[in-house]
Design an enzyme around this catalytic site. Structure first.
Site, PDB file in Angstrom:
ATOM      1  N   GLU A 111      21.653 -20.382 -40.211  1.00 55.33           N
ATOM      2  CA  GLU A 111      21.897 -18.870 -40.724  1.00 55.33           C
ATOM      3  C   GLU A 111      22.731 -19.026 -42.062  1.00 55.33           C
ATOM      4  O   GLU A 111      22.434 -18.058 -43.031  1.00 55.33           O
ATOM      5  CB  GLU A 111      22.423 -18.047 -39.813  1.00 55.33           C
ATOM      6  CG  GLU A 111      21.734 -17.827 -38.561  1.00 55.33           C
ATOM      7  CD  GLU A 111      21.780 -18.771 -37.586  1.00 55.33           C
ATOM      8  OE1 GLU A 111      22.286 -19.697 -37.419  1.00 55.33           O
ATOM      9  OE2 GLU A 111      21.137 -18.184 -36.250  1.00 55.33           O
TER      10      GLU A 111
ATOM     11  N   MET B 257      35.320 -33.791 -57.156  1.00 51.93           N
ATOM     12  CA  MET B 257      36.477 -32.923 -57.937  1.00 51.93           C
ATOM     13  C   MET B 257      37.799 -33.089 -56.933  1.00 51.93           C
ATOM     14  O   MET B 257      38.875 -33.058 -57.971  1.00 51.93           O
ATOM     15  CB  MET B 257      35.952 -31.472 -57.652  1.00 51.93           C
ATOM     16  CG  MET B 257      36.828 -30.629 -58.149  1.00 51.93           C
ATOM     17  SD  MET B 257      36.940 -30.785 -60.070  1.00 51.93           S
ATOM     18  CE  MET B 257      35.747 -29.903 -60.839  1.00 51.93           C
TER      19      MET B 257
ATOM     20  N   PHE C 143      27.051 -12.460 -23.187  1.00 50.54           N
ATOM     21  CA  PHE C 143      26.531 -13.575 -23.802  1.00 50.54           C
ATOM     22  C   PHE C 143      26.251 -13.366 -25.006  1.00 50.54           C
ATOM     23  O   PHE C 143      25.693 -12.303 -25.499  1.00 50.54           O
ATOM     24  CB  PHE C 143      25.508 -14.159 -22.772  1.00 50.54           C
ATOM     25  CG  PHE C 143      24.863 -15.334 -23.419  1.00 50.54           C
ATOM     26  CD1 PHE C 143      25.474 -16.473 -23.801  1.00 50.54           C
ATOM     27  CD2 PHE C 143      23.567 -15.275 -24.154  1.00 50.54           C
ATOM     28  CE1 PHE C 143      24.985 -17.693 -24.404  1.00 50.54           C
ATOM     29  CE2 PHE C 143      22.842 -16.379 -24.865  1.00 50.54           C
ATOM     30  CZ  PHE C 143      23.616 -17.523 -25.073  1.00 50.54           C
ATOM     31  N   GLN C 144      26.869 -14.321 -25.976  1.00 50.31           N
ATOM     32  CA  GLN C 144      26.519 -14.068 -27.535  1.00 50.31           C
ATOM     33  C   GLN C 144      27.198 -12.986 -28.210  1.00 50.31           C
ATOM     34  O   GLN C 144      26.612 -12.209 -29.123  1.00 50.31           O
ATOM     35  CB  GLN C 144      25.011 -14.314 -28.006  1.00 50.31           C
ATOM     36  CG  GLN C 144      24.727 -15.844 -27.446  1.00 50.31           C
ATOM     37  CD  GLN C 144      23.470 -16.114 -28.115  1.00 50.31           C
ATOM     38  OE1 GLN C 144      22.661 -15.228 -28.500  1.00 50.31           O
ATOM     39  NE2 GLN C 144      23.342 -17.363 -28.414  1.00 50.31           N
TER      40      GLN C 144
ATOM     41  N   LYS D 237      20.888  -4.435 -29.080  1.00 46.67           N
ATOM     42  CA  LYS D 237      19.486  -4.750 -28.611  1.00 46.67           C
ATOM     43  C   LYS D 237      18.730  -3.451 -27.968  1.00 46.67           C
ATOM     44  O   LYS D 237      17.691  -3.149 -28.260  1.00 46.67           O
ATOM     45  CB  LYS D 237      19.442  -5.795 -27.417  1.00 46.67           C
ATOM     46  CG  LYS D 237      18.142  -6.313 -27.198  1.00 46.67           C
ATOM     47  CD  LYS D 237      18.315  -7.526 -26.295  1.00 46.67           C
ATOM     48  CE  LYS D 237      16.949  -8.065 -25.919  1.00 46.67           C
ATOM     49  NZ  LYS D 237      16.886  -9.521 -25.329  1.00 46.67           N
TER      50      LYS D 237
HETATM   51  C1  LIG Z   1      32.936 -25.663 -47.884  1.00 49.29           C
HETATM   52  C2  LIG Z   1      34.032 -26.190 -48.771  1.00 49.29           C
HETATM   53  N1  LIG Z   1      34.894 -27.243 -48.319  1.00 49.29           N
HETATM   54  C3  LIG Z   1      35.644 -27.629 -49.295  1.00 49.29           C
HETATM   55  C4  LIG Z   1      35.807 -27.433 -50.507  1.00 49.29           C
HETATM   56  C5  LIG Z   1      36.932 -28.044 -51.645  1.00 49.29           C
HETATM   57  N2  LIG Z   1      36.011 -28.914 -52.584  1.00 49.29           N
HETATM   58  C6  LIG Z   1      35.644 -28.372 -53.923  1.00 49.29           C
HETATM   59  S1  LIG Z   1      34.776 -29.517 -54.649  1.00 49.29           S
HETATM   60  C7  LIG Z   1      34.979 -30.448 -53.370  1.00 49.29           C
HETATM   61  C8  LIG Z   1      34.069 -31.841 -53.712  1.00 49.29           C
HETATM   62  C9  LIG Z   1      32.571 -31.786 -53.897  1.00 49.29           C
HETATM   63  O1  LIG Z   1      31.962 -32.965 -53.443  1.00 49.29           O
HETATM   64  P1  LIG Z   1      30.581 -33.357 -54.088  1.00 49.29           P
HETATM   65  O2  LIG Z   1      29.704 -32.139 -53.686  1.00 49.29           O
HETATM   66  O3  LIG Z   1      30.196 -34.775 -53.676  1.00 49.29           O
HETATM   67  O4  LIG Z   1      30.734 -33.024 -55.719  1.00 49.29           O
HETATM   68  P2  LIG Z   1      31.286 -33.645 -56.664  1.00 49.29           P
HETATM   69  O5  LIG Z   1      32.701 -33.056 -57.061  1.00 49.29           O
HETATM   70  O6  LIG Z   1      31.487 -35.122 -56.468  1.00 49.29           O
HETATM   71  O7  LIG Z   1      30.384 -33.736 -57.987  1.00 49.29           O
HETATM   72  C10 LIG Z   1      35.583 -30.181 -52.468  1.00 49.29           C
HETATM   73  C11 LIG Z   1      35.408 -30.890 -50.750  1.00 49.29           C
HETATM   74  C12 LIG Z   1      34.944 -26.279 -51.099  1.00 49.29           C
HETATM   75  N3  LIG Z   1      34.827 -25.928 -52.257  1.00 49.29           N
HETATM   76  N4  LIG Z   1      33.874 -25.909 -50.224  1.00 49.29           N
END
Ligand SMILES: Cc1ncc(C[n+]2csc(CCOP(=O)(O)OP(=O)(O)O)c2C)c(N)n1
Ligand SMILES: [Mg+2]
Lengths: 174, 582
Positions: free
Chosen positions: B49, B483, B111-112, B161
């Site tokens: 979803e 990042m 449920f749910q 529902k």
């Molecule tokens: C759902 C979620 N969890 C954690 C983060 C923290 N976060 C921001 S950028 C990042 C790394 C993303 O890694 P990747 O998709 O490999 O992209 P890259 O930075 O390597 O280009 C994280 C863990 C986030 N923004 N969203």
């Protein structure tokens, strides 16, 4: 900057399920404590008036008022200046009072123009309405005798007549 | 005429001219899926979803029409929380319909069952639990009205529902009835003429003005008006992460993206400006850096449809509440009136030459790789950009690849950039790209994703394959949560904690193929062009290109979190010349 103060907000809302949760949620998520809150149907059918007393800096107040306005059910918000509004609160209290003390409590209630609602063997239940400060004084004096249980309603307020000094923060068309 | 609540719901969606629904059925919403079989509305069956939610967002981003989701109660509703919040932060119009346990079971831990309206109260612009079938048409009309007017946002209707199975007398509320039913909802669209005049005067008097364009320009469909304002006054424009494409990157007055990873000129122009004209922008912390040090000499004109944005971060000198398009058009008239009345615009020549000086000295820069060295992510983006068919839509995930995408792409058209700005939701890009492609089937849609992000929602490529939605995905695969790695390298003394993914698993090519996509792996610079050519030539199924890029590459410029924009860190040798950013 920090001018933390009691602010009284009078919020006219559509009377629908969840509206109180929405309003209180805005304060909760910002870590602001609501000092008192009173809700009841307003003069117009389908609407309620919420009176909120909250301790805030003016800057935070402005932002939270704007956020309150974003709630779909909020129709109008007024911040009521205590100098130009009428405020009332109701208190119910059960005081332990036996023998001599009972007479003293009754006397206090009379001085404050309160009412005696019920009398038991060793306690009496009284009510008092009035300006919140008056209720505070009353409570302080009653404490000596021992307050068994107490309930205050939180204040309700309306702007004073004639003198339109209350700060109408904004008005939405109804 | 008596029909069931379920029939009324689907008919109401048809009346709202919904063409596509993204969803997945389950127990409580089941009754609504039956009349859907007889409806012309296309339903796209997702694999999770959350994917439905981001698809709806991508669809709304590129079409301007609300994206619609239909899911069941409980776990499905909680799976929707992230995309709802994402849409709320980025002001995306979206309507989500959730099933709920029968009214008689509400509150029994059935449920749910979950408190959907409670959970989503702060992730939606508005939500509503509908308790009788008779109320459904009005609830749907209100949800669409609220989602698409004022500051757009997500709305949710929670439908038990039995409300779907009970019968009702069909009716369709008029516009007037809808508006009357919402006495507290009256968005201001027309700006105050006196304030607009004041703004016009300030603009003409300013010697160092900047137009600070935010996502509100796109929401208000005000790109044309913005361009006219810029050209009339000769004032430069910065486009925030949410506004990329709102003003063409190839326009001589375009400064590109400001903020934490903005280019040096855009950041510095705002810092040194004496007048910021904020247009549908909200002074996000990623733009301002340390707030007290932000644009210290600038007066502020703030145009925003949301009164709560006025003064939330920066106190404006001229606050104008209204729709960006209407206000800008009035502003243009006011400026023209002043000019015709004999007023003159202050000389901004010196300012413009300072700006072009910065642009010359501080372009975006990365060290291209020497032969035999690892592939640079920025190089991949340049190649993708230069080979992209006209009108390509770019959708990104969240991380380094997102910032490089925004930096290195050239957005010359509005609604060609889709990303998760406010919430920064990893996993956004694949489903959002699918939604974008559904909304704009004739355009090429490239998702640029990180290897980390991709692994959060990749399963929606199964949806794309089965539904024949041929998006293209470029994974800038650095085997890292890049990042986060960058922050650990720069601010935690290279102590890398839980950011290394795996260079071997998963095998993205095999994974892509297993999901019915074409999979291509690219290891060296020479392979880039052929891979992109091949990807662009496939139009009958999704394509995934796994670009194996240099893990050590960092995003620059950068304003470290909590620092002033004056402390911008520049790439390589530019850092030595930073004194010129005065
Ligand atoms: C759902 C979620 N969890 C954690 C983060 C923290 N976060 C921001 S950028 C990042 C790394 C993303 O890694 P990747 O998709 O490999 O992209 P890259 O930075 O390597 O280009 C994280 C863990 C986030 N923004 N969203
Ligand atoms: Mg990565």
């Amino acid at each position: 900057m920090s001018d933390i103060n009691h602010h009284i907000l009078s919020v006219l809302v559509q009377n629908r399920p969840g509206v109180l949760a929405r309003v209180s949620g805005l304060f909760a998520r910002r870590g602001y404590n609501i000092f008192s809150l009173a809700v009841a149907p307003a003069e117009q059918e389908g609407f309620s008036r919420i009176t909120i007393v909250v301790d805030l800096e003016s800057a935070s107040l402005e932002q939270i008022v704007k956020q309150l306005f974003k709630l779909i059910e909020v129709v109008k918000i007024s911040e009521l200046d205590p100098r130009s509004s009428v405020e009332r609160e109701l208190l119910l209290a059960t005081i332990s009072a036996t023998g001599d003390e009972r007479g003293q409590v009754v006397e206090l209630v009379n001085i404050f123009e309160g009412k005696i609602l019920a009398v038991g063997v060793d306690a009496i239940t009284v009510s008092l309405d009035g300006f919140p400060d008056k209720l505070d004084d009353f409570v302080e004096l009653l404490t000596e005798y021992g307050i068994v249980e107490m309930q205050r309603t939180g204040r309700v307020a309306l702007p004073k007549l004639q003198r339109h000094l209350e700060r109408q923060i904004e008005r939405k068309a109804t | 005429m008596k029909i069931t609540g379920a029939q009324a719901l689907i008919r109401a969606l048809e009346m709202e001219r919904v063409e596509t629904i993204f969803g997945l059925p389950g127990g409580c919403i089941l009754p609504a899926y039956d009349p859907l079989l007889d409806s012309p509305i296309r339903h796209i069956l997702v694999r999770h979803e959350q994917g439905a939610g981001h698809m709806a967002e991508g669809y709304a981003h590129v079409t301007g029409r609300p994206g619609v989701c239909l899911v069941t109660s409980g776990p499905a509703a909680t799976n929707m929380v992230t995309p709802l919040m994402d849409a709320y932060m980025d002001s995306i119009p979206m309507v989500c319909i959730t099933g709920q346990v029968p009214t008689t079971a509400i509150g029994t831990d059935a449920f749910q069952e979950c408190d959907t309206v409670g959970i989503t109260r702060s992730t939606t612009k508005h939500n509503e639990l509908v308790m009788t079938a008779q109320d459904l048409p009005m609830a749907v009309r209100q949800a669409f009205h609220i989602a698409t007017t004022g500051r757009p946002g997500p709305t949710l209707i929670d439908v038990p529902k039995d409300v779907l199975t009970n019968s009702m007398d069909w009716y369709w509320p008029s516009d007037e009835e809808v508006i009357d039913s919402l006495p507290g909802y009256r968005p201001t669209t027309k700006g105050d003429p006196a304030l607009i005049k004041e703004a016009a005067k300030l603009i003409l008097a300013s010697e160092r003005p900047v137009l600070y364009a935010g996502g509100g320009i796109l929401k208000a469909r005000a790109a044309e008006a913005l361009r006219e304002l810029a050209e009339l006054t000769g004032i430069h424009v910065v486009t925030t992460l949410m506004a990329r494409g709102a003003f063409p990157d190839d326009h001589p007055l375009c400064l590109g993206m400001p903020g934490m990873h903005g280019n040096a000129t855009a950041v510095t122009a705002m810092q040194r400006s004496d007048l910021l004209v904020a247009l549908g922008a909200r002074f996000d912390d990623r733009i301002t850096g340390k707030i007290p040090a932000f644009a210290p000499e600038a007066k502020v004109i703030h145009v925003d449809i949301d009164p709560a944005e006025q003064g939330k971060v920066r106190k404006p000198d001229v606050p104008i509440v209204g729709d960006c398009k209407l206000v800008i058009e009035e502003l243009i008239k006011a400026i023209k009136d002043l000019l015709q009345g004999g007023s003159t615009q202050a000389d901004i020549g010196a300012w413009k030459s300072r700006i072009s000086g910065w642009q010359e000295q501080f372009p975006l820069h990365y060290e291209p790789s020497e032969p035999g060295e690892a592939l640079k992510p920025q190089f991949c983006l340049e190649q993708l950009r230069d080979n992209a068919p006209e009108g390509t839509i770019l959708v990104s995930g969240v991380g380094q690849h997102q910032m490089w995408s925004s930096q290195y792409w050239k957005f010359n058209e509005p609604y060609t950039w889709v990303n998760s700005g406010g919430l920064g939701t990893m996993g956004f890009s694949v489903p959002a790209a699918i939604g974008a492609k559904v909304g704009q089937p004739d355009r090429t849609v490239w998702a640029v994703d990180g290897d980390g992000c991709f692994q959060m929602t990749a399963q929606e490529l199964v949806t794309a394959s089965v539904e024949r939605i041929p998006i293209k995905v470029a994974i800038l695969n650095n085997s890292y949560l890049g990042m986060v790695r960058q922050w650990q390298e720069m601010f935690y003394e290279e102590r890398y904690s839980e950011v290394y993914l795996s260079p071997e698993v998963p095998d993205f090519v095999k994974w892509a193929e297993a999901m019915g996509c074409v999979g291509i792996r690219v290891d060296s610079p020479e392979e880039v062009q052929p891979a992109i050519d091949k990807a662009n030539s496939v139009d009958d199924r999704p394509v995934v290109v796994d670009f194996r890029v240099d893990a050590r590459e960092k995003v620059f410029p950068m304003v470290p979190a909590g620092f002033s924009n004056d402390d911008l860190l520049l790439p390589g040798t530019q850092q030595a010349n930073r004194g010129a950013l005065k």
